[in-house]
Design an enzyme around this catalytic site. Structure first.
Site, PDB file in Angstrom:
ATOM      1  N   SER A  23     115.146 136.375  28.824  1.00  0.00           N
ATOM      2  CA  SER A  23     115.146 135.751  27.495  1.00  0.00           C
ATOM      3  C   SER A  23     116.157 134.612  27.423  1.00  0.00           C
ATOM      4  O   SER A  23     117.152 134.587  28.147  1.00  0.00           O
ATOM      5  CB  SER A  23     115.495 136.782  26.422  1.00  0.00           C
ATOM      6  OG  SER A  23     114.583 137.835  26.431  1.00  0.00           O
TER       7      SER A  23
HETATM    8  N1  SAH Z   1     115.288 141.977  28.094  1.00  0.00           N
HETATM    9  C1  SAH Z   1     114.878 141.151  29.207  1.00  0.00           C
HETATM   10  C2  SAH Z   1     113.648 140.302  28.908  1.00  0.00           C
HETATM   11  C3  SAH Z   1     112.490 141.061  29.274  1.00  0.00           C
HETATM   12  S1  SAH Z   1     110.915 140.345  29.379  1.00  0.00           S
HETATM   13  C4  SAH Z   1     115.989 140.315  29.753  1.00  0.00           C
HETATM   14  O1  SAH Z   1     117.075 140.319  29.196  1.00  0.00           O
HETATM   15  O2  SAH Z   1     115.777 139.702  30.796  1.00  0.00           O
HETATM   16  C5  SAH Z   1     110.029 141.799  28.872  1.00  0.00           C
HETATM   17  C6  SAH Z   1     110.004 142.928  29.853  1.00  0.00           C
HETATM   18  O3  SAH Z   1     109.300 144.009  29.226  1.00  0.00           O
HETATM   19  C7  SAH Z   1     109.240 142.628  31.148  1.00  0.00           C
HETATM   20  O4  SAH Z   1     110.051 142.843  32.241  1.00  0.00           O
HETATM   21  C8  SAH Z   1     108.065 143.603  31.107  1.00  0.00           C
HETATM   22  O5  SAH Z   1     107.698 144.096  32.381  1.00  0.00           O
HETATM   23  C9  SAH Z   1     108.618 144.719  30.229  1.00  0.00           C
HETATM   24  N2  SAH Z   1     107.624 145.581  29.604  1.00  0.00           N
HETATM   25  C10 SAH Z   1     106.424 145.240  29.057  1.00  0.00           C
HETATM   26  N3  SAH Z   1     105.801 146.336  28.584  1.00  0.00           N
HETATM   27  C11 SAH Z   1     106.628 147.399  28.833  1.00  0.00           C
HETATM   28  C12 SAH Z   1     106.529 148.807  28.585  1.00  0.00           C
HETATM   29  N4  SAH Z   1     105.469 149.347  27.983  1.00  0.00           N
HETATM   30  N5  SAH Z   1     107.556 149.583  28.977  1.00  0.00           N
HETATM   31  C13 SAH Z   1     108.649 149.061  29.603  1.00  0.00           C
HETATM   32  N6  SAH Z   1     108.785 147.742  29.867  1.00  0.00           N
HETATM   33  C14 SAH Z   1     107.794 146.918  29.484  1.00  0.00           C
END
Ligand code: SAH
Length: 184
Positions: A33
């Protein structure tokens, strides 16, 4: 935020971009993010030391590291095994004690509930009742809700056992939350 070295959470090829206020690609087609978004969501959670926070969507691990640096007890779950493993490695390198889980977090982490805050860092199609149920009284759920191209940041606060308040904040764009309570 100044204490967490963001370049640790980057792909080597993009590491020179780590201190720009932008989102970037990580592995598995996901994103780290934008710092502004991390700061904005963190502020909405009103973190104080010792608070127990669940993050859904570990991704690079950057958001979880910020929460841990602020003194929160962080639980974070990621569905991609590779990202989960990489985040574990970085947390250990940085000496951060974060509880990491691998699996579908779209329904939260009932086993460890209640939480003083839940932050969903992927775009959800709707607000799952299950997540609201995992909030402690006074706790807040912060999650982007909408369609794939644009979401509103929704803040739900548990006022007591049965009552919740709901506010909508600005527009954001996250990668989709997949899984049982996310996009199919
Ligand atoms: N918080 C992160 C940004 C994450 S992007 C940071 O600081 O870098 C969103 C993430 O959510 C991705 O890695 C994706 O694989 C994950 N994601 C999507 N659906 C999910 C689910 N049902 N359970 C766990 N993770 C999930």
């Amino acid at each position: 935020m100044e204490k967490v070295p963001r370049h640790f959470f980057f792909l080597n090829s993009l590491a020179d971009k780590a201190y720009f206020d932008q989102a970037y690609q990580i592995e598995e087609g996901q994103t780290i993010s934008q710092p502004y978004t991390v700061a904005y969501m963190t502020e909405l959670l009103s973190i104080t030391p010792g608070m127990k926070i669940l993050e859904i969507g570990t991704g690079s691990g950057y958001q979880a590291a910020i929460l841990a640096e602020m003194g929160a007890q962080v639980y974070t779950i990621e569905r991609h095994e590779k990202l989960y493993r990489k985040a574990l490695e970085i947390f250990s390198l940085l000496g951060l004690n974060i509880h990491c889980f691998w699996g579908d977090g779209s329904g939260g982490l009932t086993k460890y509930a209640p939480f003083d805050g839940i932050i969903v860092t992927a775009a959800a199609p709707r607000e799952a009742e299950m997540l609201k149920d995992q909030l402690a009284v006074g706790g807040k759920l912060v999650m982007p809700v909408g369609d794939i191209n644009s979401q509103k940041m929704v803040v739900i606060e548990r006022l007591d056992e049965n009552r919740f308040s709901r506010k909508e904040k600005g527009d954001f764009k996250f990668v989709p939350l997949l899984g049982k309570h996310g996009w199919k």
